[in-house]
Design a protein around this motif. Structure first.
Motif, short mmCIF file in Angstrom:
data_model
loop_
_atom_site.label_atom_id
_atom_site.label_comp_id
_atom_site.label_asym_id
_atom_site.label_seq_id
_atom_site.Cartn_x
_atom_site.Cartn_y
_atom_site.Cartn_z
N ASN A 76 9.90 58.05 66.47
CA ASN A 76 11.27 58.16 67.01
C ASN A 76 12.29 58.35 65.90
O ASN A 76 13.28 59.08 66.08
CB ASN A 76 11.60 56.91 67.83
CG ASN A 76 10.90 56.89 69.17
OD1 ASN A 76 10.49 57.94 69.68
ND2 ASN A 76 10.74 55.71 69.76
N ARG A 77 12.08 57.73 64.73
CA ARG A 77 12.99 57.95 63.61
C ARG A 77 12.95 59.41 63.17
O ARG A 77 13.98 60.02 62.88
CB ARG A 77 12.61 57.04 62.44
CG ARG A 77 13.06 55.60 62.58
CD ARG A 77 13.03 54.88 61.22
NE ARG A 77 11.72 54.96 60.59
CZ ARG A 77 10.75 54.06 60.77
NH1 ARG A 77 10.95 53.02 61.58
NH2 ARG A 77 9.60 54.20 60.15
N THR A 78 11.75 59.97 63.12
CA THR A 78 11.62 61.38 62.74
C THR A 78 12.34 62.27 63.74
O THR A 78 13.04 63.22 63.37
CB THR A 78 10.13 61.77 62.64
OG1 THR A 78 9.48 60.94 61.68
CG2 THR A 78 9.98 63.22 62.25
N LEU A 79 12.19 61.96 65.03
CA LEU A 79 12.88 62.74 66.05
C LEU A 79 14.39 62.61 65.93
O LEU A 79 15.13 63.60 66.09
CB LEU A 79 12.41 62.31 67.44
CG LEU A 79 10.96 62.66 67.82
CD1 LEU A 79 10.58 62.02 69.15
CD2 LEU A 79 10.78 64.18 67.90
N ASP A 80 14.87 61.41 65.64
CA ASP A 80 16.32 61.20 65.49
C ASP A 80 16.87 62.01 64.31
O ASP A 80 17.95 62.61 64.40
CB ASP A 80 16.63 59.71 65.29
CG ASP A 80 16.39 58.90 66.56
OD1 ASP A 80 16.38 59.50 67.65
OD2 ASP A 80 16.19 57.67 66.45
N VAL A 81 16.11 62.04 63.21
CA VAL A 81 16.54 62.81 62.04
C VAL A 81 16.60 64.30 62.38
O VAL A 81 17.54 65.00 62.00
CB VAL A 81 15.58 62.55 60.87
CG1 VAL A 81 15.83 63.55 59.75
CG2 VAL A 81 15.75 61.13 60.34
N LEU A 82 15.61 64.77 63.13
CA LEU A 82 15.60 66.18 63.51
C LEU A 82 16.76 66.52 64.43
O LEU A 82 17.42 67.56 64.27
CB LEU A 82 14.27 66.52 64.19
CG LEU A 82 13.03 66.52 63.29
CD1 LEU A 82 11.76 66.65 64.12
CD2 LEU A 82 13.12 67.67 62.27
N ARG A 83 17.04 65.65 65.39
CA ARG A 83 18.13 65.92 66.34
C ARG A 83 19.48 65.96 65.65
O ARG A 83 20.40 66.64 66.11
CB ARG A 83 18.13 64.86 67.44
CG ARG A 83 16.93 64.94 68.38
CD ARG A 83 16.85 63.73 69.29
NE ARG A 83 15.62 63.75 70.09
CZ ARG A 83 14.90 62.69 70.41
NH1 ARG A 83 15.27 61.48 69.95
NH2 ARG A 83 13.83 62.80 71.15
N ALA A 84 19.60 65.23 64.53
CA ALA A 84 20.88 65.19 63.80
C ALA A 84 21.03 66.36 62.84
O ALA A 84 22.09 66.50 62.20
CB ALA A 84 20.98 63.88 63.04
N THR A 85 20.02 67.20 62.73
CA THR A 85 20.07 68.32 61.78
C THR A 85 20.87 69.48 62.37
O THR A 85 20.61 69.87 63.52
CB THR A 85 18.64 68.79 61.45
OG1 THR A 85 17.91 67.69 60.91
CG2 THR A 85 18.67 69.93 60.45
N PRO A 86 21.83 70.03 61.65
CA PRO A 86 22.58 71.19 62.15
C PRO A 86 21.65 72.36 62.48
O PRO A 86 20.71 72.64 61.73
CB PRO A 86 23.52 71.54 60.98
CG PRO A 86 23.65 70.28 60.21
CD PRO A 86 22.33 69.58 60.33
N GLY A 87 21.90 73.00 63.60
CA GLY A 87 21.06 74.12 64.02
C GLY A 87 19.97 73.73 64.98
O GLY A 87 19.29 74.59 65.54
N ILE A 88 19.77 72.42 65.18
CA ILE A 88 18.75 71.93 66.11
C ILE A 88 19.44 71.35 67.34
O ILE A 88 20.31 70.49 67.22
CB ILE A 88 17.84 70.89 65.45
CG1 ILE A 88 17.00 71.54 64.35
CG2 ILE A 88 16.93 70.22 66.47
CD1 ILE A 88 16.11 70.60 63.60
N GLU A 89 19.06 71.84 68.50
CA GLU A 89 19.68 71.39 69.75
C GLU A 89 18.95 70.21 70.38
O GLU A 89 19.57 69.35 71.00
CB GLU A 89 19.72 72.54 70.75
CG GLU A 89 20.60 73.72 70.31
CD GLU A 89 20.64 74.82 71.35
OE1 GLU A 89 19.78 74.81 72.26
OE2 GLU A 89 21.51 75.69 71.25
N ALA A 90 17.63 70.17 70.25
CA ALA A 90 16.86 69.09 70.86
C ALA A 90 15.52 69.00 70.16
O ALA A 90 15.05 69.96 69.53
CB ALA A 90 16.65 69.34 72.36
#
Length: 798
Positions: free
Chosen positions: A477-491
């Motif tokens: 879940n931490r990895t997913l949260d980091v990805l979701r916070a990355t500019p250019g990523i919607e989900a």
């Protein structure tokens, strides 16, 4: 030998006198034999040759099966494996393994390595020994003993530059340092591709004593002389004893056993035999084409052969000479074809890298022998009819036919061969057309999810992390949260399996409230997905809520098919489901939402009743799905860097778009379609050349007849029409027979088609129309040339 040498020298002189014809025949044979040899090399490697292990026929795959649901599981509990090994009397030994993708951290950056953990007796079952070093010692097989690994020949060469002093060096996996004690032989082709490290699981150990913990893919080696049926009966007796001893965990279990090779190659067998049938037809077309050319040439050599008869030559000697000429052509063609077939491994790697045993496809002495056998068979098929026809009859009659007082005789053999070529070409074209239309239909399928702008990847992890499921879930879940916070990523979301890939895991469920028809068993496909999965794939939510992190029972989302099939007009939301398939690990949860149907089990599979369990960490390295605003490939490097900062000791691998994943899942289908289409187009090209050459030859030999007809008042359009109808008539008959053969063989393709019938009228009509158009073009030029004959020149030169 003297006669053979003389025949060969004479054959070389004859072939040099007609270089165009010789080159045409050699290239035609090279194409037919080369394609045939290339496909045979794949069949030989995948289907015919045994697995690359000593006495490979003794290797069996053992699966655990649940009687109630009839579902199989490759995974077997370590303690059950030991029971099977101890209690059976049919196997020399049983072993098992499981694999994981982990990070090796010896270098400056973590490197993904696929590691297999193996049970005792591993090398004994496979019948191999390390090429360098030794097997695991008794101490290393003991819980708490030294950590040791065997490495592959590939890793030894790539990482350690084939250093003989590699023994004793260490590999680092997180906090673990494992000592290299052996290097496997380069010929050890483990069934799981890419495995570079083998570690041992000690028995017994605290985490391997549970009968519910299923880890292993089990492989056994039969004792000499024991049949498969005897071993199967023996294991069933063993498991029935375990069921009586452990009714809670083993009471509903059975054993399924299949030869290991059969399990590996079963998905590729059908495609390869279809391709082999296609290239065999292509070779027959090439032989018919060449036989027609040789018949035409033999007619021109009638006078030569008649003179040889008149000088005392025996018919057997002349036939031998003619067959020697054909053999020389076939031999040269097979050698060129063999050179072309050398590209087969690269072609199959490029077009279907997941094809079973594709790494074993090579050109070896068996393939060379097959190619030479094709040359011998081709010599007979191509040469026997021209040779018999050329030597049939009296010398005087042959000399008379070549005199100016005779009109050319008509031979129907050339037309028969052309008709055979057209019929076989039509059969191939219809088969290729059906596969092409099927592939086209797949491209039009609405999968129920949006695969565009979705990037997929894996992050290395170890099954040992499942000992702390809470920590594993938090890490994912931490990895997913980091990805979701990355500019250019919607989900972003995680999933145990990728959508649209042909994998289905069915289980039996029951509704805890008990208000569903008890006679109607609930069998559904199960998917493990994280919150955000449906938003990432844009699967519409119909009612309720999607997966969310929440306290209490595990959340469940079902698709519309599940709700309609098992609840009908009732509201499914709020009901509680519990699995009955795996009594040892019951899955239970509350239905909180209903989503639209999606083709989760494969683009070519209609949506089935599906249950989505809202669990972020079904496995330590789930599939990560990331929806990007722009092209997913442009975000790949950004995603790597983001995950590297969040998880510096882990490696990111298998990074590709979901569209690529879906495309790769149909690689074998695409390879089969493309190759069969190429064979079919080549076949119609050869048939057209044969039609053109035959009609051109007939126009030439009947030139005197045409001149006489024109001199007696025949119209030029009548001459052209006569030859046109002759060529097109053969084409129509060939098409009719080709359609009949295609209708009869259609059932062989039925299982490979999607959205189109094996007797599809549109495809057949289009193929017949195409062949008719090509045939019309092939006969038009010779017919026009016949119509433009100058009668005076024709009579003067004949």
């Amino acid at each position: 030998m003297e006669t053979l040498n003389a025949n060969l020298r004479f054959a070389v002189r004859i072939l040099r006198k007609s270089p165009t014809l010789s080159v045409t025949i050699i290239l035609t044979l090279a194409l037919g034999i080369g394609a045939n040899t290339a496909v045979y090399s794949a069949i030989d490697a995948v289907l015919i040759r045994p697995l690359p292990f000593p006495r490979a026929g003794e290797l069996m795959l053992l699966q655990q099966v649940t009687h109630k649901s009839k579902t199989g599981s490759v995974m077997v509990a370590p303690i059950r494996l030991e029971d099977w090994n101890r209690m059976n009397s049919s196997f020399q030994a049983l072993t098992g393994y499981y694999t994981e993708d982990v990070s090796e951290t010896s270098g400056t950056l973590p490197e993904k390595i696929t590691r297999a953990y193996v049970a005792p007796r591993f090398l004994q079952v496979w019948g191999v020994q390390p090429a360098l070093g030794r097997d695991f010692s008794a101490e290393e097989r003991t819980y708490g003993g030294p950590d040791a690994v065997l490495i592959s020949d590939r890793l030894w060469r790539q990482r350690f530059n084939a250093d003989p002093g590699v023994l004793g060096q260490k590999l680092h996996f997180g906090r673990q340092a494992q000592t290299i004690v052996g290097v496997m032989s380069p010929w050890f082709l483990f069934p799981v591709r890419g495995v570079d490290v083998f570690g041992v699981i000690p028995v017994p150990s605290p985490y391997s004593t549970s009968r519910e913990s299923t880890w292993y893919t089990v492989v056994g080696r039969l004792k000499p002389g024991v049949t498969i049926d005897e071993a199967r009966s023996d294991l069933n007796v063993v498991q029935s004893r375990l069921a009586a001893q452990f009714p809670k965990t083993d009471g509903d279990l059975g054993v399924r056993m299949v030869p290991l090779k059969e399990n590996i190659v079963q998905t590729s067998r059908e495609s390869l035999w279809v391709l082999f049938a296609g290239v065999s037809l292509l070779l027959l077309i090439a032989c018919s084409n060449i036989a027609g050319l040789l018949l035409a040439r033999s007619a021109q050599r009638e006078e030569e052969i008649a003179i040889r008869f008149a000088l005392g030559a025996r018919r057997r000697a002349i036939i031998t000479q003619l067959l020697t000429e054909v053999f020389l052509l076939a031999f040269l063609g097979s050698m060129v074809g063999l050179a072309l077939s050398a590209m087969a491994p690269k072609v199959f790697h490029a077009m279907a890298s997941d094809l079973a045993r594709v790494d074993e496809i090579t050109v070896n002495w068996r393939i060379v022998s097959y190619s030479l056998s094709c040359a011998l068979i081709t010599t007979f098929l191509c040469g026997i009819f021209p040779a018999l026809r050329s030597t049939h009859g009296r010398p005087g009659a042959s000399l008379a036919r070549n005199s100016r007082t005779q009109i050319s005789a008509r031979s129907h053999m050339q037309w028969l061969l052309v008709g055979v070529q057209i019929a076989l070409a039509v059969t191939l074209l219809i088969s290729a057309g059906l596969l092409l239309r099927s592939f086209q239909q797949l491209g039009r399928v609405a999968p129920g999810f949006d695969s565009s702008h979705v990037l997929t990847l894996h992050v290395s992890a170890s099954w040992g992390e499942t000992g702390d499921m809470k920590g594993l879930t938090q890490r994912i879940n931490r990895t997913l949260d980091v990805l979701r916070a990355t500019p250019g990523i919607e989900a972003a979301a995680s999933s145990g399996t990728l959508p649209g890939i042909s994998r289905a895991y069915t289980l039996e469920l029951k509704v805890e409230e008990g208000d569903v028809d008890p006679e109607h068993k609930i069998i559904a496909d199960m998917r493990f997905v994280s919150p955000g999965y449906f938003a990432t794939l844009e699967i519409p939510l119909l009612s309720g809520e999607p997966c969310r992190e929440a306290a209490g029972p595990t959340g469940i989302v079902v698709n519309r098919s599940f709700a309609d099939t098992f609840f009908g007009d009732k509201n499914a939301i709020g009901h509680h489901l519990q699995s009955t398939t795996f009594a040892s690990f019951p899955l239970a949860g509350e239905i909180r939402g209903i989503v639209a149907d999606a083709r989760e089990q494969g683009i070519n599979v209609e949506p089935m009743a599906t249950v989505y369990w809202c669990i972020s960490a079904p496995v330590p390295d789930p599939n990560y799905l990331i929806r990007t605003r722009n092209d997913p490939a442009s975000m790949a490097e950004t995603v790597r860097r983001v995950i590297a900062r969040a998880e510096p000791s882990r490696s990111v691998f298998a990074v590709m778009s979901l569209d690529e994943q879906l495309s790769n899942s149909f690689a074998e289908n695409r390879m089969r379609t493309i190759l069969l289409a190429l064979f079919a187009l080549t076949a119609i090209l050869l048939a057209s050349i044969g039609l053109y050459a035959t009609l051109s030859y007939i126009v030439t030999v009947r030139q005197r007849e045409v001149g006489l007809r024109l001199a007696l008042g025949a119209q030029r359009w009548q001459i052209a029409r006569r030859f046109l109808w002759q060529g097109l008539g053969v084409s129509v008959i060939g098409c009719a027979f080709g359609v009949i053969v295609a209708l009869g063989s259609g059932r062989l393709l039925a299982g490979m088609l999607y959205g189109v019938s094996s007797h599809d009228f549109t495809t057949m009509f289009a193929v017949v129309l195409l062949v008719f158009v090509v045939a019309s073009l092939a006969v038009l030029l010779p017919a026009v040339r016949a119509a433009r004959t100058d009668p005076m020149n024709a009579l003067r030169e004949s």
